[in-house]
Write a protein that holds these residues in place. Structure first.
Motif, PDB file in Angstrom:
ATOM      1  N   ALA A  23       0.831  -1.209   0.000  1.00  0.00           N
ATOM      2  CA  ALA A  23       0.000   0.000   0.000  1.00  0.00           C
ATOM      3  C   ALA A  23       0.862   1.254   0.000  1.00  0.00           C
ATOM      4  CB  ALA A  23      -0.945  -0.003   1.200  1.00  0.00           C
ATOM      5  N   PHE A  24       1.847   1.339   0.891  1.00  0.00           N
ATOM      6  CA  PHE A  24       2.609   2.595   0.934  1.00  0.00           C
ATOM      7  C   PHE A  24       3.616   2.688  -0.208  1.00  0.00           C
ATOM      8  CE2 PHE A  24       5.140   0.278   4.338  1.00  0.00           C
ATOM      9  CZ  PHE A  24       6.396   0.349   3.770  1.00  0.00           C
ATOM     10  N   ILE A  25       4.102   1.544  -0.696  1.00  0.00           N
ATOM     11  CA  ILE A  25       4.979   1.594  -1.863  1.00  0.00           C
ATOM     12  C   ILE A  25       4.188   2.019  -3.101  1.00  0.00           C
ATOM     13  CG2 ILE A  25       6.348   0.198  -3.465  1.00  0.00           C
ATOM     14  CD1 ILE A  25       7.858   0.940  -0.940  1.00  0.00           C
ATOM     15  N   ASP A  26       2.981   1.535  -3.236  1.00  0.00           N
ATOM     16  CA  ASP A  26       2.144   1.931  -4.368  1.00  0.00           C
ATOM     17  C   ASP A  26       1.880   3.428  -4.350  1.00  0.00           C
ATOM     18  OD1 ASP A  26       0.386   1.016  -6.690  1.00  0.00           O
ATOM     19  OD2 ASP A  26      -1.051   2.130  -5.470  1.00  0.00           O
ATOM     20  N   ASP A  27       1.645   3.992  -3.172  1.00  0.00           N
ATOM     21  CA  ASP A  27       1.450   5.449  -3.067  1.00  0.00           C
ATOM     22  C   ASP A  27       2.669   6.188  -3.608  1.00  0.00           C
ATOM     23  OD1 ASP A  27      -1.033   5.136  -1.913  1.00  0.00           O
ATOM     24  OD2 ASP A  27      -0.333   5.466   0.134  1.00  0.00           O
ATOM     25  N   TRP A  28       3.851   5.722  -3.230  1.00  0.00           N
ATOM     26  CA  TRP A  28       5.086   6.386  -3.675  1.00  0.00           C
ATOM     27  C   TRP A  28       5.308   6.206  -5.177  1.00  0.00           C
ATOM     28  CZ3 TRP A  28       9.503   3.098  -4.800  1.00  0.00           C
ATOM     29  CH2 TRP A  28      10.608   3.820  -5.278  1.00  0.00           C
ATOM     30  N   ALA A  72      21.248   6.666  -3.504  1.00  0.00           N
ATOM     31  CA  ALA A  72      21.918   6.913  -4.786  1.00  0.00           C
ATOM     32  C   ALA A  72      21.886   5.665  -5.660  1.00  0.00           C
ATOM     33  CB  ALA A  72      23.354   7.364  -4.542  1.00  0.00           C
ATOM     34  N   LEU A  73      22.111   4.496  -5.069  1.00  0.00           N
ATOM     35  CA  LEU A  73      22.086   3.253  -5.839  1.00  0.00           C
ATOM     36  C   LEU A  73      20.685   2.961  -6.372  1.00  0.00           C
ATOM     37  CD1 LEU A  73      24.310   0.960  -3.575  1.00  0.00           C
ATOM     38  CD2 LEU A  73      24.920   1.905  -5.813  1.00  0.00           C
ATOM     39  N   LEU A  74      19.671   3.142  -5.521  1.00  0.00           N
ATOM     40  CA  LEU A  74      18.315   2.852  -5.956  1.00  0.00           C
ATOM     41  C   LEU A  74      17.839   3.849  -7.000  1.00  0.00           C
ATOM     42  CD1 LEU A  74      15.740   1.223  -5.810  1.00  0.00           C
ATOM     43  CD2 LEU A  74      15.060   2.566  -3.801  1.00  0.00           C
ATOM     44  N   ALA A  75      18.111   5.120  -6.798  1.00  0.00           N
ATOM     45  CA  ALA A  75      17.677   6.136  -7.755  1.00  0.00           C
ATOM     46  C   ALA A  75      18.256   5.864  -9.139  1.00  0.00           C
ATOM     47  CB  ALA A  75      18.071   7.532  -7.270  1.00  0.00           C
ATOM     48  N   LEU A  91      15.008   9.998  -0.837  1.00  0.00           N
ATOM     49  CA  LEU A  91      14.240   8.944  -1.501  1.00  0.00           C
ATOM     50  C   LEU A  91      13.583   8.004  -0.490  1.00  0.00           C
ATOM     51  CD1 LEU A  91      13.296   7.462  -3.997  1.00  0.00           C
ATOM     52  CD2 LEU A  91      15.547   6.377  -4.161  1.00  0.00           C
ATOM     53  N   LEU A  92      14.307   7.593   0.543  1.00  0.00           N
ATOM     54  CA  LEU A  92      13.715   6.696   1.530  1.00  0.00           C
ATOM     55  C   LEU A  92      12.567   7.364   2.277  1.00  0.00           C
ATOM     56  CD1 LEU A  92      16.879   4.928   2.976  1.00  0.00           C
ATOM     57  CD2 LEU A  92      15.089   3.904   1.580  1.00  0.00           C
ATOM     58  N   GLY A  97       6.699   7.496   2.960  1.00  0.00           N
ATOM     59  CA  GLY A  97       5.915   8.665   3.348  1.00  0.00           C
ATOM     60  C   GLY A  97       4.537   8.343   3.880  1.00  0.00           C
ATOM     61  N   SER A  98       3.888   7.304   3.361  1.00  0.00           N
ATOM     62  CA  SER A  98       2.545   6.960   3.842  1.00  0.00           C
ATOM     63  C   SER A  98       2.539   5.669   4.650  1.00  0.00           C
ATOM     64  CB  SER A  98       1.563   6.859   2.673  1.00  0.00           C
ATOM     65  OG  SER A  98       1.931   5.833   1.772  1.00  0.00           O
ATOM     66  N   ALA A  99       3.701   5.298   5.180  1.00  0.00           N
ATOM     67  CA  ALA A  99       3.806   4.091   6.019  1.00  0.00           C
ATOM     68  C   ALA A  99       3.383   4.413   7.450  1.00  0.00           C
ATOM     69  CB  ALA A  99       5.229   3.540   5.985  1.00  0.00           C
TER      70      ALA A  99
END
Length: 213
Positions: A23-28, A72-75, A91-92, A97-99
């Motif tokens: 749910a919170f990953i989908d929001d992001w 930096a690696l993920l971006a 980024l993290l 953010g909605s967790a």
């Protein structure tokens, strides 16, 4: 006669004490217009059962990578649907953010602690974004992977946690949303269950305690 089978409840944070991870990953992903399939492939490479032991998530969760280095690696791996670059700074924080804490799980942990059970947090950390005041209210013992250099599903982190709380594995229940972590906890001897929602977890704990849910 006390028929209670457990004296402590050990809980994960993200996806257990918070709303679900999808749910919170989908929001992001939605807010930043990120290509979901590409993100999914990256996460499977870094977090799947066949992931290399020195992958970025492993290194982040054990404190070998700083949050900024991981960001930096993920971006660099992410692709947006409109061609924009994904900003690495923060980024993290944006991902999580909605967790928000799940109110029903927060209430459950409060009840368990008030009833005399030991409450324990066992979390693989993606940086230090925890609500510290809430953690201190809810948990007798807090074990966070990046602070000790161990991460689930390494059996040593479960053994470390048991040493911290001074209880044998069979007197502890463990709840996590990741099957691999549940399996690892079961192998160590904990009453380990996959968390899906607060009502189900409450019912399992009630059964282990020998009380009505």
């Amino acid at each position: 006669m006390d028929e209670r089978r457990i004296d402590a409840v050990v809980l994960d944070w993200g996806g257990v004490l918070t709303v679900s991870v999808p749910a919170f990953i989908d929001d992001w992903l939605t807010s930043e217009n990120i290509d979901r399939s590409h993100y999914g492939r990256t996460m499977r490479t870094w977090m799947g059962r066949e992931a290399a032991p020195d992958n970025p998530v492993d290194r982040l969760e054990t404190g070998d990578l700083t949050p900024a280095e991981f960001e930096a690696l993920l971006a660099a791996e992410l692709i947006t649907l409109d061609g924009r670059e994904v900003a690495s700074k923060g980024l993290l924080r944006r991902m999580f953010g909605s967790a928000h804490p799940d109110p029903k799980m927060v209430d459950l942990v409060r009840e368990l602690r008030a009833d005399g059970l030991r409450t324990v947090l066992l979390s693989n950390s993606w940086g230090e974004g925890y609500p510290e005041e809430l953690l201190l209210e809810l948990f007798d013992t807090i074990v966070i992977s990046g602070r000790i250099g161990l991460r689930k599903p390494d059996p040593r982190i479960f053994e470390h946690t048991l040493d911290r709380i001074g209880l044998p594995a069979h007197r502890c229940a463990f709840f996590d949303d990741a099957p691999v972590n549940v399996e690892a906890a079961q192998a160590v001897g904990l009453h380990a269950h996959r968390h899906t929602d607060a009502d189900t977890t409450r019912a399992v704990i009630a059964q282990l305690r020998g009380v009505a849910a």
